[in-house]
Design an enzyme around this catalytic site. Structure first.
Site, PDB file in Angstrom:
ATOM      1  N   GLU A 575       0.832  -1.213   0.000  1.00 19.22           N
ATOM      2  CA  GLU A 575       0.000   0.000   0.000  1.00 19.22           C
ATOM      3  C   GLU A 575       0.864   1.258   0.000  1.00 19.22           C
ATOM      4  OE1 GLU A 575      -2.894  -0.287  -0.831  1.00 19.22           O
ATOM      5  OE2 GLU A 575      -3.298  -2.380  -0.356  1.00 19.22           O
ATOM      6  N   ASP A 639       3.513  -4.602  -5.800  1.00 18.84           N
ATOM      7  CA  ASP A 639       3.891  -5.938  -5.323  1.00 18.84           C
ATOM      8  C   ASP A 639       5.413  -6.095  -5.273  1.00 18.84           C
ATOM      9  OD1 ASP A 639       1.368  -6.938  -4.821  1.00 18.84           O
ATOM     10  OD2 ASP A 639       1.146  -7.918  -6.770  1.00 18.84           O
TER      11      ASP A 639
HETATM   12 ZN   LIG Z   1      -2.773  -2.673  -4.604  1.00 22.27          ZN
END
Ligand SMILES: [Zn+2]
Length: 740
Positions: A575, A639
């Site tokens: 995030e 990611d």
């Molecule tokens: Zn995301």
């Protein structure tokens, strides 16, 4: 702004208040999310997933249950890393995803009521059980007849609303008997339309009811003045999951279009139209929606915040649509001072204006009738519910069986009363220690990000200073809101489930419109408390983790740091990385769309993000269908950056605990457990239809590639498992990406 808030994954149970209209559509069950921030869509879509080995057929997609009686099995108290979930007959260097998850994948076919089944769903099911218990108790505590209960102690407002809502939704006899009666008044309004002005009025009226025919109008932060909320006009009005479904010429798309027309026909027939007339109307509806679809931007274009920022005066918007009176529209939605409006896609509105003028009144009648029925179908009698399920779940996602009524009702309560049932939920299910430990993890991750920015080889000093300012300004929300939403103006009773849902939708759309012209409320949450998801919101520059996700396998109070950093730590870092992905990096510390990059640093960044697009675009989850590298770019950057940063943060935590840093558990080192912790949150099985739909619409890569993409770029992973340089799990050093 109506660009999607960056969710950890698209859709799941109850990801209520986020995102965008071109999302896959309404499932009668799951509140699968995706909408512009703070917009609530009565239609709910998609989720996460996984697929196949490097190429070829997915072992995941293949593993779907044929037994319609099979119930989802969820282990109530699994160990933080269960060796049974692994498949040690597969070597990590041959297929790390299967090595980590093969045991689980074999044992967990997709249950009939799901289109995919993974760790997110398992946890959501657990939360669902808890919510059911809360709702049942609330329903039992609330007096059935208020008049009889004068002597009883009045239940709290939350108990009353949750209890009455649940009771109305579980009252199958009343729902069956009512059939489409709750919509009668609305049908009459539509039938009585006589001219374009009436069509405008009805569109506005339906927007007030939380429906989205024709286009979307709501509120959102001003991208270039993030302290203020302004009106936001956005493309919309479709019944299929994406504009591409209307325009693609391949056989599969054509077939879905035919099935859609058939579905619309059936629904209109159920609503009382003679079959031949319904079929005629369905064709007209398809034509009208196709015109809207053709004028709509494609998904990758919607990712460009600059392109979708077109703030204008009401007069300018009016000039785009000479025959549609915006003054009348604003009057109808009771917006006295619209102020400047962001028109996300001016070309769409121009085309919509022409359509408004040219399409015959009868076509508008058919179209609005359809959107009314479509939105409300899940709340009506079984014939509507089942037909809605048949198309949106069975045809589009391959789901075999509808979820039991109670789960559908809980999802609706979470959508309408998320912070009411959420309040009851955290009182029982969110220990304060969880918040404290998560905050410590956030701090370690932030420190790791700070170290990383300072040492970045490709970013120049002035840009680094801006990046550091942005990092320092991040707001972190964990668990639940400081101030709960006030539902006192919303009436919920036991009379009618459909009417409860309608009033809930009206309440929410009014709540959104009331914000226009006012300063932003920084305390607001975009997800309900029990939701298994997380997000980054660029306008708020904040990361948000609801109580619902702060549980195993993401976060486990009894787990070692390595596993928690591979799970929740990587989610936190994911995030934060969104603040610096290809979209997030265009926003500054205050949440404004402002370019704070030197041209050199911006170029160095873009070179790297292009390489990430290429890496993922080479993955082929279904034979012949590759990942859309552009669409998934932001998530893949988050990611890759997230896993790397979480690894550094874990090392910080272990440095304070040298004993743990040396300790093997189940024969696995902390580094190994970290990467296994990451892999296990993405384990899942998935139906092929669902995978196909997501490859078209979901900004997230399939779970298998969310696991393998990041590790393939990490030397630390290679070392942890002694992966040889020749392994397909690893990229050659000169092809590895190092952004964050
Ligand atoms: Zn995301």
């Amino acid at each position: 702004m109506l660009k999607p808030i960056c969710l950890l994954l698209t859709g799941l149970l109850a990801a209520g208040n986020l995102f965008a209209q071109t999302e896959p559509d309404k499932s009668p069950v799951a509140k699968d999310a995706a909408k512009p921030p703070t917009v609530r869509d009565p239609a709910k879509p998609s989720t996460e997933q996984s697929p196949p080995p490097a190429t070829g057929q997915s072992p995941a997609a293949a593993n779907t249950s044929a037994d319609p009686s099979a119930k989802p099995q969820v282990d109530k108290n699994p160990p933080p890393l269960d060796p049974q979930n692994m498949d040690t007959s597969v070597k990590p260097e041959d297929d790390f995803y299967l090595y980590a998850n093969g045991g689980w994948i074999k044992r967990n076919p997709v249950p009939p009521e799901f289109s995919r089944w993974g760790s997110f769903n398992e946890l959501a099911e657990k939360n669902n059980d808890a919510l059911k218990e809360i709702a049942e108790k609330a329903a039992a505590a609330t007096p059935k007849d208020a008049k009889k209960s004068k002597t009883e102690k009045a239940p709290s407002a939350d108990l009353q609303m949750v209890g009455d809502f649940y009771a109305s939704g579980m009252n199958e006899a009343a729902i069956e008997a009512a059939k489409a009666k709750p919509l009668e008044e609305e049908f009459k309004r539509i039938d009585a339309m006589k001219n374009p002005k009436d069509v405008l009025k009805q569109v506005a009226h339906m927007h007030l009811m939380g429906m989205r025919p024709f286009f979307l109008f709501t509120s959102g932060q001003d991208d270039k003045n993030s302290t203020m909320v302004i009106g936001q006009a956005y493309q919309g009005g479709l019944g299929l999951p994406d504009r591409d479904y209307y325009t693609k010429e391949d056989e599969a798309s054509k077939k879905i279009r035919d099935q859609y027309v058939e579905h619309v026909t059936k629904m209109l027939t159920l609503a009382g139209d003679p079959a031949a007339q319904a079929a005629e109307k369905a064709k007209k509806i398809m034509e009208l929606e196709t015109a809207l679809a053709k004028a709509s931007r494609i998904r990758t274009e919607l990712r460009d915040p600059q392109k979708n920022y077109n703030k204008m005066k009401q007069a300018e918007l009016q000039a785009l649509m000479p025959d549609f009176s915006w003054a009348d529209y604003f009057k109808e939605i009771k917006l006295a001072n619209p102020g400047d409006i962001n028109v996300g896609q001016p070309d769409f509105f121009k085309a919509a204006g022409e359509l408004f003028k040219s399409a015959p009144l009868d076509d508008w009648k058919a179209y609005l009738r359809w959107h009314l029925v479509r939105t409300m179908a899940p709340t009506l009698s079984t014939d509507f519910v089942n037909e809605n399920f048949r198309f949106y779940e069975a045809v589009l996602r391959g789901t075999k069986q509808i979820k039991p009524r109670w789960k559908r009702v809980i999802a609706e309560i979470d959508d309408v009363l998320g912070e009411s049932i959420g309040k009851l939920y955290v009182a029982e299910h969110f220990p304060p220690e969880a918040k404290a430990r998560a905050l410590a993890m956030v701090n370690n991750v932030k420190e790791a990000v700070s170290d990383r920015i300072k040492s970045l080889e490709w970013m120049d000093e002035p840009t680094k200073q801006e990046a550091m300012k942005k990092l320092a300004a991040f707001t972190v929300k964990i668990g639940y809101p400081d101030k709960w939403r006030d539902y006192s103006q919303l009436k919920i009773d036991r009379e009618s489930y459909a009417k409860n849902v309608m009033r809930g939708n009206i309440f929410e759309s009014a709540r959104q419109l009331k914000k226009i012209g006012k300063p932003v409320d920084r305390g607001e949450w975009g997800l309900s408390t029990p939701t298994v998801n997380a997000y980054y919101n660029p306008n708020m520059n904040e990361i948000v983790f609801p109580a619902g996700i702060m549980q195993p396998p993401f976060f486990d109070m009894k787990a070692d740091d390595a596993v928690n950093y591979g799970g929740m730590g990587a989610v936190i870092a994911h995030e934060i990385s969104h603040g610096f992905d290809d979209q997030g990096r265009q926003f500054d510390a205050a949440g404004n769309l402002r370019d704070w990059w030197s041209p050199e640093s911006a170029k160095a960044y873009t070179d790297r993000s292009k390489a990430i697009v290429a890496q993922y675009a080479a993955y082929e989850p279904l034979p012949g269908t590759k990942i859309n590298g552009e669409l998934t770019q932001g998530e893949n950057i988050a990611d890759i950056g997230g896993l790397k940063l979480a690894y550094t943060a874990m090392q910080k935590a272990l440095a304070k605990n040298p004993q743990a840093a040396q300790q093997k558990i189940d024969g696995l080192t902390p580094d190994q457990r970290f990467f296994l912790g990451w892999a296990q949150i993405w384990r899942n099985n998935q139906r092929e239809e669902d995978l196909r739909l997501r490859l078209n619409t979901d900004p997230h890569s399939p779970g298998r590639f969310r696991t393998l993409g990041p590790v393939s770029n990490m030397e630390e992973f290679a070392k942890a498992f002694n992966i040889p340089a020749t392994s397909p799990m690893l990229r050659p050093p000169d092809q590895r990406i190092n952004v964050w």
